[in-house]
Design a protein around this motif. Structure first.
Motif, PDB file in Angstrom:
ATOM      1  N   GLN A 118       0.862  -1.183   0.000  1.00  0.00           N
ATOM      2  CA  GLN A 118       0.000   0.000   0.000  1.00  0.00           C
ATOM      3  C   GLN A 118       0.907   1.245   0.000  1.00  0.00           C
ATOM      4  O   GLN A 118       1.130   1.850   1.062  1.00  0.00           O
ATOM      5  CB  GLN A 118      -0.934   0.021   1.210  1.00  0.00           C
TER       6      GLN A 118
ATOM      7  N   MET B 150       0.193   4.631   1.880  1.00  0.00           N
ATOM      8  CA  MET B 150       0.012   4.676   3.319  1.00  0.00           C
ATOM      9  C   MET B 150       1.347   4.511   4.029  1.00  0.00           C
ATOM     10  O   MET B 150       2.260   3.855   3.515  1.00  0.00           O
ATOM     11  CB  MET B 150      -0.955   3.551   3.762  1.00  0.00           C
ATOM     12  N   ASP B 151       1.447   5.100   5.232  1.00  0.00           N
ATOM     13  CA  ASP B 151       2.666   4.908   6.016  1.00  0.00           C
ATOM     14  C   ASP B 151       2.626   3.514   6.662  1.00  0.00           C
ATOM     15  O   ASP B 151       1.585   2.858   6.720  1.00  0.00           O
ATOM     16  CB  ASP B 151       2.800   6.006   7.078  1.00  0.00           C
ATOM     17  N   LYS B 152       3.767   3.065   7.157  1.00  0.00           N
ATOM     18  CA  LYS B 152       3.886   1.694   7.674  1.00  0.00           C
ATOM     19  C   LYS B 152       2.980   1.454   8.876  1.00  0.00           C
ATOM     20  O   LYS B 152       2.428   0.362   9.037  1.00  0.00           O
ATOM     21  CB  LYS B 152       5.337   1.406   8.043  1.00  0.00           C
ATOM     22  N   ARG B 153       2.841   2.441   9.710  1.00  0.00           N
ATOM     23  CA  ARG B 153       2.013   2.269  10.913  1.00  0.00           C
ATOM     24  C   ARG B 153       0.557   1.998  10.536  1.00  0.00           C
ATOM     25  O   ARG B 153      -0.074   1.075  11.075  1.00  0.00           O
ATOM     26  CB  ARG B 153       2.107   3.518  11.786  1.00  0.00           C
ATOM     27  N   ASN B 154       0.005   2.792   9.593  1.00  0.00           N
ATOM     28  CA  ASN B 154      -1.383   2.581   9.179  1.00  0.00           C
ATOM     29  C   ASN B 154      -1.550   1.305   8.357  1.00  0.00           C
ATOM     30  O   ASN B 154      -2.615   0.685   8.389  1.00  0.00           O
ATOM     31  CB  ASN B 154      -1.884   3.786   8.385  1.00  0.00           C
ATOM     32  N   GLN B 155      -0.500   0.909   7.629  1.00  0.00           N
ATOM     33  CA  GLN B 155      -0.557  -0.365   6.910  1.00  0.00           C
ATOM     34  C   GLN B 155      -0.716  -1.527   7.891  1.00  0.00           C
ATOM     35  O   GLN B 155      -1.533  -2.434   7.676  1.00  0.00           O
ATOM     36  CB  GLN B 155       0.713  -0.560   6.076  1.00  0.00           C
TER      37      GLN B 155
END
Length: 205
Positions: A92, A95-100
């Protein structure tokens, strides 16, 4: 008999036989000299004065200014915009890694859902496009799409389970999506998809 006297023979020669070549080839300086000589010579008595038309000095012509040729500049064509990167269950890029990670774990709030299970491909494709459009305009950020696992006795994957990710990558759906992933077991597992939507420009503040 030709008259004599100071300058008499020269005057008669000039009066009787004018030098046509001299008249034609005289430069401006020669014309001035010729006029000076004729003014100093006195005409003979009893003879009419012969008027000689002197060539007019050539007028000085100013050189015409050089015109610069207009060099046509090549028209720069705008290159077509690059298509957005393809989305997959594990990638994705919007999106940033945290939200992924939160998306895959089902930790984001679900704002809407639709069930395509049991529909034909034509019905599911139309229903999916309308659902994405309406959810995006309503500024919903996370929606759940149920496709069904569609596992067949021969082990093949269901049609909708394979087709929906492809449809999400097609326009106009792709322009409204940040990413998608299989849902967590509590929301359907591999038989459903979490879809993260972009903010609608109509609702941005």
């Amino acid at each position: 008999m030709a008259p004599t006297g100071p300058g008499g023979s020269m005057w008669c020669w000039l009066m009787k036989k004018p030098n046509k070549k001299l008249q034609a080839d005289n430069a401006p300086d020669d014309a001035n000299l010729w006029q000076h000589v004729t003014e100093q010579v006195a005409p003979l008595k009893g003879r009419e004065t012969l008027h000689v038309d002197l060539p007019e000095p050539a007028s000085e012509q100013k050189p015409k200014p050089l015109r610069r040729k207009k060099v046509s500049q090549p028209v720069k064509r705008k290159s077509p915009p690059k298509p957005p990167p393809e989305l997959t269950h594990s990638q994705q890029p919007g999106m940033d890694k945290r939200n992924q990670q939160r998306l895959r774990q089902g930790k984001l709030k679900i704002d809407g859902r639709t069930d395509l299970h049991g529909m034909t491909q034509v019905q599911a494709h139309k229903s999916l496009g309308e659902f994405i459009e309406n959810s995006w305009n309503a500024d919903k950020r996370l929606v759940l799409i149920i496709t069904g696992k569609g596992l067949r006795p021969d082990g093949a994957t269901g049609v909708l389970r394979t087709a929906v990710p492809r449809w999400l990558n097609e326009s106009p759906n792709r322009e409204k999506i940040l990413g998608f992933s299989y849902a967590a077991p509590k929301d359907g597992g591999e038989g459903a998809l979490y879809v993260r939507l972009k903010k609608s420009p109509n609702n941005r503040k």
